[in-house]
Design a protein around this motif. Structure first.
Motif, PDB file in Angstrom:
ATOM      1  N   ASP A  27       0.827  -1.200   0.000  1.00  0.00           N
ATOM      2  CA  ASP A  27       0.000   0.000   0.000  1.00  0.00           C
ATOM      3  C   ASP A  27       0.866   1.258   0.000  1.00  0.00           C
ATOM      4  OD1 ASP A  27       0.792  -0.785   2.563  1.00  0.00           O
ATOM      5  OD2 ASP A  27      -0.876   0.270   3.526  1.00  0.00           O
ATOM      6  N   ASN A  30       2.475   1.478  -3.427  1.00  0.00           N
ATOM      7  CA  ASN A  30       1.484   1.879  -4.413  1.00  0.00           C
ATOM      8  C   ASN A  30       1.206   3.384  -4.347  1.00  0.00           C
ATOM      9  OD1 ASN A  30      -0.038   1.121  -6.609  1.00  0.00           O
ATOM     10  ND2 ASN A  30      -1.850   0.648  -5.413  1.00  0.00           N
ATOM     11  N   SER A  41      -3.457  -1.663  -9.358  1.00  0.00           N
ATOM     12  CA  SER A  41      -4.240  -2.089  -8.203  1.00  0.00           C
ATOM     13  C   SER A  41      -3.287  -2.820  -7.260  1.00  0.00           C
ATOM     14  CB  SER A  41      -5.371  -3.026  -8.638  1.00  0.00           C
ATOM     15  OG  SER A  41      -4.838  -4.271  -9.063  1.00  0.00           O
ATOM     16  N   LEU A  42      -3.694  -2.974  -5.996  1.00  0.00           N
ATOM     17  CA  LEU A  42      -2.850  -3.709  -5.054  1.00  0.00           C
ATOM     18  C   LEU A  42      -2.637  -5.150  -5.523  1.00  0.00           C
ATOM     19  CD1 LEU A  42      -3.973  -2.372  -1.555  1.00  0.00           C
ATOM     20  CD2 LEU A  42      -1.804  -2.006  -2.723  1.00  0.00           C
ATOM     21  N   GLU A  43      -3.652  -5.729  -6.151  1.00  0.00           N
ATOM     22  CA  GLU A  43      -3.531  -7.102  -6.663  1.00  0.00           C
ATOM     23  C   GLU A  43      -2.501  -7.176  -7.779  1.00  0.00           C
ATOM     24  OE1 GLU A  43      -6.645  -5.503  -6.440  1.00  0.00           O
ATOM     25  OE2 GLU A  43      -7.056  -6.430  -4.498  1.00  0.00           O
ATOM     26  N   GLU A  44      -2.534  -6.203  -8.691  1.00  0.00           N
ATOM     27  CA  GLU A  44      -1.553  -6.164  -9.782  1.00  0.00           C
ATOM     28  C   GLU A  44      -0.145  -5.976  -9.233  1.00  0.00           C
ATOM     29  OE1 GLU A  44      -3.889  -4.136 -13.511  1.00  0.00           O
ATOM     30  OE2 GLU A  44      -3.438  -2.849 -11.790  1.00  0.00           O
ATOM     31  N   GLU A  46       0.950  -6.733  -6.185  1.00  0.00           N
ATOM     32  CA  GLU A  46       1.389  -7.937  -5.483  1.00  0.00           C
ATOM     33  C   GLU A  46       1.790  -9.026  -6.478  1.00  0.00           C
ATOM     34  OE1 GLU A  46       0.338 -10.912  -1.795  1.00  0.00           O
ATOM     35  OE2 GLU A  46      -1.110  -9.379  -2.346  1.00  0.00           O
ATOM     36  N   SER A  47       1.070  -9.124  -7.568  1.00  0.00           N
ATOM     37  CA  SER A  47       1.421 -10.094  -8.610  1.00  0.00           C
ATOM     38  C   SER A  47       2.778  -9.757  -9.217  1.00  0.00           C
ATOM     39  CB  SER A  47       0.339 -10.095  -9.687  1.00  0.00           C
ATOM     40  OG  SER A  47       0.725 -10.872 -10.767  1.00  0.00           O
ATOM     41  N   PRO A  52       3.910  -9.478  -0.068  1.00  0.00           N
ATOM     42  CA  PRO A  52       3.091  -8.384   0.461  1.00  0.00           C
ATOM     43  C   PRO A  52       3.893  -7.186   0.973  1.00  0.00           C
ATOM     44  CG  PRO A  52       3.043 -10.248   1.957  1.00  0.00           C
ATOM     45  CD  PRO A  52       3.808 -10.685   0.747  1.00  0.00           C
TER      46      PRO A  52
END
Length: 150
Positions: A27, A30, A41-44, A46-47, A52
């Motif tokens: 976060d 980001n 996005s946080l998902e992108e 993290e990928s 984390p």
């Protein structure tokens, strides 16, 4: 724009690490990326990062992976090396030239040409053979593959 030094990255890392635990959460990372115009996005994220949170060494690795730190000369040298490797694929006998027969042999092996199409290879050689010696040298090969590179 000059690349950031390790000290610059250390200062940025410490600013992002608001709780001082030696880790930067996604976060926090980001937020920095958002401010620099990179919207993920946080998902992108993290990928992309695979974890984390990042320690300092991982932060440096992440910075290196998203920034293009190659100089123009390094990029040109890499490109020249790639072209040289491709040339060697066609220069079957290693004499520094690509003959019509070598071109035909490689294209047939790659399934890009019918074995009976020798005349096509002769015409291709003729078209790019600027010194009219009947073969393609490395410079002619570069001009053939990338007409703007000289």
């Amino acid at each position: 724009m000059s690349p950031l030094t390790k000290n610059d990255l250390r200062r940025i890392f410490e600013k992002l690490d608001k709780n001082g635990d030696g880790l930067v959460g996604l976060d926090e990372l980001n937020c920095l990326l958002d401010r620099t115009g990179v919207q993920l996005s946080l998902e992108e994220l993290e990928s992309l990062v695979g974890t984390p949170c990042l320690g300092f060494d991982e932060f440096i690795f992440f910075y290196d992976s998203i920034s293009n730190q190659k100089t123009k000369t390094e990029a040109e040298n890499d490109e020249e090396s790639d072209i040289a490797k491709a040339f060697k694929v066609f220069d079957l006998n290693g004499d520094g030239f690509i003959s019509s027969e070598e071109l035909q042999s490689v294209l047939v092996r790659l399934g890009l040409l019918d074995e009976r199409s020798g005349k096509d290879c002769t015409n291709m050689i003729y078209y790019y053979d600027t010194n009219m010696d009947g073969m393609i040298d490395f410079q002619e090969f570069k001009n053939m593959m990338f007409p703007t590179i000289s």
